[in-house]
Design a protein around this motif. Structure first.
Motif, PDB file in Angstrom:
ATOM      1  N   GLY A  83      36.647  52.253  41.256  1.00  0.00           N
ATOM      2  CA  GLY A  83      35.269  51.959  41.612  1.00  0.00           C
ATOM      3  C   GLY A  83      34.952  50.515  41.290  1.00  0.00           C
ATOM      4  N   VAL A  84      33.688  50.201  41.334  1.00  0.00           N
ATOM      5  CA  VAL A  84      33.238  48.843  41.041  1.00  0.00           C
ATOM      6  C   VAL A  84      32.231  48.913  39.908  1.00  0.00           C
ATOM      7  N   ASN A  85      32.464  48.093  38.887  1.00  0.00           N
ATOM      8  CA  ASN A  85      31.537  47.923  37.774  1.00  0.00           C
ATOM      9  C   ASN A  85      30.934  46.535  37.870  1.00  0.00           C
ATOM     10  N   GLY A  86      29.736  46.384  37.344  1.00  0.00           N
ATOM     11  CA  GLY A  86      29.134  45.059  37.265  1.00  0.00           C
ATOM     12  C   GLY A  86      29.356  44.466  35.885  1.00  0.00           C
ATOM     13  N   PHE A  87      29.755  43.205  35.845  1.00  0.00           N
ATOM     14  CA  PHE A  87      29.937  42.495  34.579  1.00  0.00           C
ATOM     15  C   PHE A  87      28.829  41.460  34.493  1.00  0.00           C
ATOM     16  N   VAL A  88      27.962  41.603  33.516  1.00  0.00           N
ATOM     17  CA  VAL A  88      26.807  40.720  33.390  1.00  0.00           C
ATOM     18  C   VAL A  88      27.180  39.478  32.597  1.00  0.00           C
ATOM     19  N   ILE A  89      26.897  38.318  33.191  1.00  0.00           N
ATOM     20  CA  ILE A  89      27.089  37.030  32.515  1.00  0.00           C
ATOM     21  C   ILE A  89      25.693  36.553  32.118  1.00  0.00           C
ATOM     22  N   PRO A  90      25.425  36.459  30.802  1.00  0.00           N
ATOM     23  CA  PRO A  90      24.088  36.064  30.352  1.00  0.00           C
ATOM     24  C   PRO A  90      23.710  34.656  30.836  1.00  0.00           C
ATOM     25  N   ALA A  91      22.425  34.448  31.025  1.00  0.00           N
ATOM     26  CA  ALA A  91      21.924  33.171  31.530  1.00  0.00           C
ATOM     27  C   ALA A  91      22.352  32.000  30.647  1.00  0.00           C
ATOM     28  N   ASP A  92      22.359  32.199  29.331  1.00  0.00           N
ATOM     29  CA  ASP A  92      22.692  31.084  28.437  1.00  0.00           C
ATOM     30  C   ASP A  92      24.167  30.696  28.475  1.00  0.00           C
ATOM     31  N   THR A  93      25.021  31.515  29.110  1.00  0.00           N
ATOM     32  CA  THR A  93      26.440  31.155  29.209  1.00  0.00           C
ATOM     33  C   THR A  93      26.899  30.914  30.646  1.00  0.00           C
ATOM     34  N   SER A  94      26.017  31.132  31.617  1.00  0.00           N
ATOM     35  CA  SER A  94      26.427  30.912  33.012  1.00  0.00           C
ATOM     36  C   SER A  94      26.209  29.449  33.394  1.00  0.00           C
ATOM     37  N   ALA A  95      27.019  28.970  34.319  1.00  0.00           N
ATOM     38  CA  ALA A  95      26.936  27.569  34.765  1.00  0.00           C
ATOM     39  C   ALA A  95      25.614  27.288  35.453  1.00  0.00           C
ATOM     40  N   SER A  96      25.030  28.280  36.120  1.00  0.00           N
ATOM     41  CA  SER A  96      23.776  28.075  36.850  1.00  0.00           C
ATOM     42  C   SER A  96      22.551  28.197  35.964  1.00  0.00           C
ATOM     43  N   GLY A  97      22.722  28.708  34.753  1.00  0.00           N
ATOM     44  CA  GLY A  97      21.597  28.930  33.865  1.00  0.00           C
ATOM     45  C   GLY A  97      20.837  30.211  34.183  1.00  0.00           C
ATOM     46  N   GLU A  98      21.354  30.990  35.134  1.00  0.00           N
ATOM     47  CA  GLU A  98      20.744  32.262  35.505  1.00  0.00           C
ATOM     48  C   GLU A  98      21.701  33.405  35.166  1.00  0.00           C
ATOM     49  N   GLU A  99      21.125  34.562  34.846  1.00  0.00           N
ATOM     50  CA  GLU A  99      21.970  35.728  34.606  1.00  0.00           C
ATOM     51  C   GLU A  99      22.677  36.106  35.901  1.00  0.00           C
ATOM     52  N   LEU A 100      23.980  36.379  35.806  1.00  0.00           N
ATOM     53  CA  LEU A 100      24.771  36.745  36.976  1.00  0.00           C
ATOM     54  C   LEU A 100      25.364  38.129  36.784  1.00  0.00           C
ATOM     55  N   ASN A 101      25.483  38.863  37.875  1.00  0.00           N
ATOM     56  CA  ASN A 101      26.148  40.163  37.844  1.00  0.00           C
ATOM     57  C   ASN A 101      27.393  40.040  38.707  1.00  0.00           C
ATOM     58  N   LEU A 102      28.556  39.982  38.073  1.00  0.00           N
ATOM     59  CA  LEU A 102      29.831  39.819  38.757  1.00  0.00           C
ATOM     60  C   LEU A 102      30.441  41.193  39.013  1.00  0.00           C
ATOM     61  N   PRO A 103      30.621  41.579  40.296  1.00  0.00           N
ATOM     62  CA  PRO A 103      31.266  42.872  40.558  1.00  0.00           C
ATOM     63  C   PRO A 103      32.745  42.814  40.199  1.00  0.00           C
ATOM     64  N   MET A 104      33.212  43.847  39.525  1.00  0.00           N
ATOM     65  CA  MET A 104      34.612  43.941  39.104  1.00  0.00           C
ATOM     66  C   MET A 104      35.207  45.227  39.654  1.00  0.00           C
ATOM     67  N   ALA A 105      36.241  45.096  40.508  1.00  0.00           N
ATOM     68  CA  ALA A 105      36.979  46.269  40.961  1.00  0.00           C
ATOM     69  C   ALA A 105      37.728  46.822  39.751  1.00  0.00           C
ATOM     70  N   ASP A 106      37.677  48.124  39.576  1.00  0.00           N
ATOM     71  CA  ASP A 106      38.171  48.738  38.348  1.00  0.00           C
ATOM     72  C   ASP A 106      39.016  49.967  38.684  1.00  0.00           C
ATOM     73  N   MET A 107      40.205  50.059  38.088  1.00  0.00           N
ATOM     74  CA  MET A 107      41.026  51.264  38.182  1.00  0.00           C
ATOM     75  C   MET A 107      41.310  51.739  36.771  1.00  0.00           C
ATOM     76  N   GLN A 108      41.029  53.010  36.536  1.00  0.00           N
ATOM     77  CA  GLN A 108      41.291  53.615  35.243  1.00  0.00           C
ATOM     78  C   GLN A 108      42.252  54.776  35.447  1.00  0.00           C
ATOM     79  N   VAL A 109      43.319  54.780  34.668  1.00  0.00           N
ATOM     80  CA  VAL A 109      44.308  55.848  34.730  1.00  0.00           C
ATOM     81  C   VAL A 109      44.389  56.468  33.343  1.00  0.00           C
ATOM     82  N   HIS A 110      44.243  57.787  33.285  1.00  0.00           N
ATOM     83  CA  HIS A 110      44.290  58.518  32.016  1.00  0.00           C
ATOM     84  C   HIS A 110      45.441  59.504  32.088  1.00  0.00           C
ATOM     85  N   LEU A 111      46.414  59.319  31.205  1.00  0.00           N
ATOM     86  CA  LEU A 111      47.644  60.104  31.212  1.00  0.00           C
ATOM     87  C   LEU A 111      47.728  60.949  29.941  1.00  0.00           C
ATOM     88  N   PRO A 112      47.514  62.280  30.045  1.00  0.00           N
ATOM     89  CA  PRO A 112      47.651  63.146  28.866  1.00  0.00           C
ATOM     90  C   PRO A 112      49.113  63.208  28.401  1.00  0.00           C
TER      91      PRO A 112
END
Length: 187
Positions: A83-112
């Motif tokens: 699925g896709v998760n959003g990774f939030v980049i706080p405004a005080d650390t982003s280059a634009s000075g605005e909070e950014l939400n970076l979509p991250m494609a994510d695969m999780q595999v759980h092996l018992p």
């Protein structure tokens, strides 16, 4: 204590076996991916039932943008979710000075992992692969299939009282990555 030491200590305390980032070429572009491998105690009855239950409950909890399946690997069934998760980049650390939400494609595999393999208790090995490069997702899916097909677990060394060492690992057929079906759609 340095920040790197703090992060390393937190990863170790959370059961992390491996954490890494790769930067690789993909069709003339650079692609960034991260892989996290963890192990945690996990009690279950049958691995196939546990994997199926994880797929159903985790997909339901995460919503329609997530997909899942049970994948047969050489060491047993694994719950695979994408699925896709959003990774939030706080405004005080982003280059634009605005909070950014970076979509991250994510695969999780759980092996018992059954009792008596690797440790003396049942556990869950989890692989988490993420990338901000959604267009490169197919290459990462192929990589995770190859990784899962290469996983082996050490079994306890059993020796007979008559003195001879016994084989410690059953042979498993190696599955072809092309024969696997992963839920690689992330949109």
């Amino acid at each position: 204590m340095s920040n790197l030491q703090k992060v390393s200590q937190a990863l170790e305390e959370s059961g992390t076996l491996y954490a890494g980032t790769c930067l690789r070429p993909y069709e003339g572009e650079l692609s960034l991916g991260t892989l996290l491998v963890t192990v945690t105690p996990f009690t279950f009855g049958y691995a196939a039932v546990a994997a199926g239950g994880m797929v159903r409950s985790l997909v339901a909890a995460r919503g329609d943008s997530w997909a899942g399946t049970v994948l047969d690997t050489p060491v047993g069934p694994a719950a695979v979710l994408t699925g896709v998760n959003g990774f939030v980049i706080p405004a005080d650390t982003s280059a634009s000075g605005e909070e950014l939400n970076l979509p991250m494609a994510d695969m999780q595999v759980h092996l018992p992992v059954p009792e008596g393999v690797e440790t003396q208790e049942q556990c869950l090995v989890s692989f988490n692969l993420t990338t901000p490069c959604e267009d490169h997702w197919d290459a990462y899916c192929s990589d995770i299939v190859a990784l899962l097909n290469s996983v082996t677990f050490d079994e306890p060394d059993h020796t007979l009282s008559e003195g001879g060492p016994q084989p410690t690992s059953p042979s498993s057929p190696v599955l072809s990555p092309s024969a696997q079906s992963l839920p690689c759609a992330t949109r």
